[in-house]
Write an enzyme that holds these catalytic residues in place. Sequence first.
Site, short mmCIF file in Angstrom:
data_model
loop_
_atom_site.label_atom_id
_atom_site.label_comp_id
_atom_site.label_asym_id
_atom_site.label_seq_id
_atom_site.Cartn_x
_atom_site.Cartn_y
_atom_site.Cartn_z
N SER A 113 -10.25 13.79 -1.61
CA SER A 113 -10.78 13.25 -2.87
C SER A 113 -12.19 13.78 -3.06
O SER A 113 -12.89 14.08 -2.09
CB SER A 113 -10.83 11.72 -2.80
OG SER A 113 -11.58 11.20 -3.88
N TYR A 170 -13.75 4.44 1.88
CA TYR A 170 -12.82 5.41 1.25
C TYR A 170 -13.38 6.84 1.34
O TYR A 170 -12.69 7.76 1.79
CB TYR A 170 -12.58 5.00 -0.20
CG TYR A 170 -11.63 5.89 -0.94
CD1 TYR A 170 -10.26 5.85 -0.70
CD2 TYR A 170 -12.10 6.79 -1.90
CE1 TYR A 170 -9.40 6.68 -1.39
CE2 TYR A 170 -11.23 7.61 -2.60
CZ TYR A 170 -9.89 7.55 -2.34
OH TYR A 170 -9.02 8.38 -3.03
N1 LIG Z 1 -6.05 8.48 -8.53
C1 LIG Z 1 -7.20 9.11 -8.30
O1 LIG Z 1 -8.12 9.10 -9.15
C2 LIG Z 1 -7.41 9.85 -7.01
C3 LIG Z 1 -8.55 10.68 -6.90
C4 LIG Z 1 -8.75 11.37 -5.71
C5 LIG Z 1 -7.82 11.26 -4.69
N2 LIG Z 1 -6.73 10.44 -4.83
C6 LIG Z 1 -5.80 10.36 -3.71
O2 LIG Z 1 -4.50 10.73 -4.17
C7 LIG Z 1 -3.50 10.00 -3.44
C8 LIG Z 1 -2.59 9.24 -4.38
O3 LIG Z 1 -3.37 8.42 -5.23
P1 LIG Z 1 -2.72 7.44 -6.31
O4 LIG Z 1 -3.74 7.23 -7.37
O5 LIG Z 1 -1.37 7.94 -6.71
O6 LIG Z 1 -2.63 6.12 -5.42
P2 LIG Z 1 -1.57 4.94 -5.30
O7 LIG Z 1 -2.27 3.81 -4.65
O8 LIG Z 1 -0.93 4.71 -6.63
O9 LIG Z 1 -0.45 5.53 -4.33
C9 LIG Z 1 -0.57 5.50 -2.93
C10 LIG Z 1 0.79 5.31 -2.33
O10 LIG Z 1 0.65 5.28 -0.90
C11 LIG Z 1 1.50 4.28 -0.40
N3 LIG Z 1 1.01 3.83 0.92
C12 LIG Z 1 -0.13 3.15 1.17
N4 LIG Z 1 -0.23 2.86 2.48
C13 LIG Z 1 0.88 3.37 3.08
C14 LIG Z 1 1.36 3.39 4.41
N5 LIG Z 1 0.68 2.81 5.41
N6 LIG Z 1 2.54 4.01 4.67
C15 LIG Z 1 3.25 4.58 3.66
N7 LIG Z 1 2.84 4.59 2.37
C16 LIG Z 1 1.68 3.99 2.08
C17 LIG Z 1 1.44 3.17 -1.44
O11 LIG Z 1 2.54 2.29 -1.30
C18 LIG Z 1 1.45 3.97 -2.74
O12 LIG Z 1 2.75 4.18 -3.22
C19 LIG Z 1 -4.28 9.11 -2.46
O13 LIG Z 1 -4.43 9.80 -1.24
C20 LIG Z 1 -5.62 8.96 -3.14
O14 LIG Z 1 -6.63 8.64 -2.22
C21 LIG Z 1 -6.51 9.73 -5.96
#
Ligand SMILES: NC(=O)c1ccc[n+]([C@@H]2O[C@H](COP(=O)([O-])OP(=O)(O)OC[C@H]3O[C@@H](n4cnc5c(N)ncnc54)[C@H](O)[C@@H]3O)[C@@H](O)[C@H]2O)c1
Length: 257
Positions: free
Chosen positions: A141, A162
């Site tokens: 991220s 985070y």
């Molecule tokens: N959305 C953003 O703005 C953003 C920005 C930078 C990075 N990211 C990264 O992108 C990725 C996805 O983000 P998102 O917005 O889709 O998040 P989200 O929270 O919607 O999705 C995360 C998924 O991971 C699953 N998860 C969590 N803990 C788990 C575990 N222990 N075992 C198995 N599954 C597990 C959750 O059930 C969920 O479906 C993440 O790594 C997040 O940090 C997101």
Amino acid sequence: MKLQGKTAIITGGAQGIGRAYCERFAAEGAAVAVVDLRDEQAKEVAETIAAAGGRAIALHTDITDEAATQEMANRVQQEFGSIDVLINNAALYYDQDILDQSVEYLRKTLEVNLIGQLVCARAVFPTMKAQGGGSIINIASTAAYPLPLPAMPSENFNSNAYGLSKSGLIYMTKMMARQAGSLGIRVNAIAPGVTMSEATKKIVPEFALTGLKESAPLGTTLEPEDLAGTAVYLASDDSRLMTGQTLVVDAGVWMNG
Ligand SMILES: NC(=O)c1ccc[n+]([C@@H]2O[C@H](COP(=O)([O-])OP(=O)(O)OC[C@H]3O[C@@H](n4cnc5c(N)ncnc54)[C@H](O)[C@@H]3O)[C@@H](O)[C@H]2O)c1
């Protein structure tokens, strides 16, 4: 189709950005394992892919559980015959609580967002090694890069759990790339900027969005689908001489390198 014949494990594939990776990978010809704790949603993603003519299975796996991730990797190997790509996408993001500065919360975040990625990489390692290669894509991220904010007085040191976990993941990407390169295993990362997944919509207030968009040279935040092409590139042979890299995809906010 750029991923024909490949098998990809995508953790956190049940929703948001992970779901976009699953659907795009399947459209590019990959067989996809949708790995998550959200069983109903993961099943729905796999069914949507199958209905569109692709191949997918949904697997309930906690990425922090070593035995469970090994079982998951075995199952994928049995079902599809190879493991070519691992997208380490699952994270505590939806549940992110920046107000919680306890050591317990820091431990929990590092357990899922950093150790979980290592555990999953270890689970696929023997298969990728035996195959003579593979591509691991860690989802970091831009939160890994500290904001140049004015000095903020505080009662104590904040953990910034985070950002710390994602910064560690970028380091881990480089170390894994060094260790596995001679085996043909490439390890890269994507650092997305603000992406309008359901999780982001819950934690970023509407009023903050205009400012976020204006701070980007390309004038926008991202949609989950905007990240999929970069993941396809890192998974495909087009990036065969790239390893240890972190690609920032954020409409130009952070200009690293
Ligand atoms: N959305 C953003 O703005 C953003 C920005 C930078 C990075 N990211 C990264 O992108 C990725 C996805 O983000 P998102 O917005 O889709 O998040 P989200 O929270 O919607 O999705 C995360 C998924 O991971 C699953 N998860 C969590 N803990 C788990 C575990 N222990 N075992 C198995 N599954 C597990 C959750 O059930 C969920 O479906 C993440 O790594 C997040 O940090 C997101």
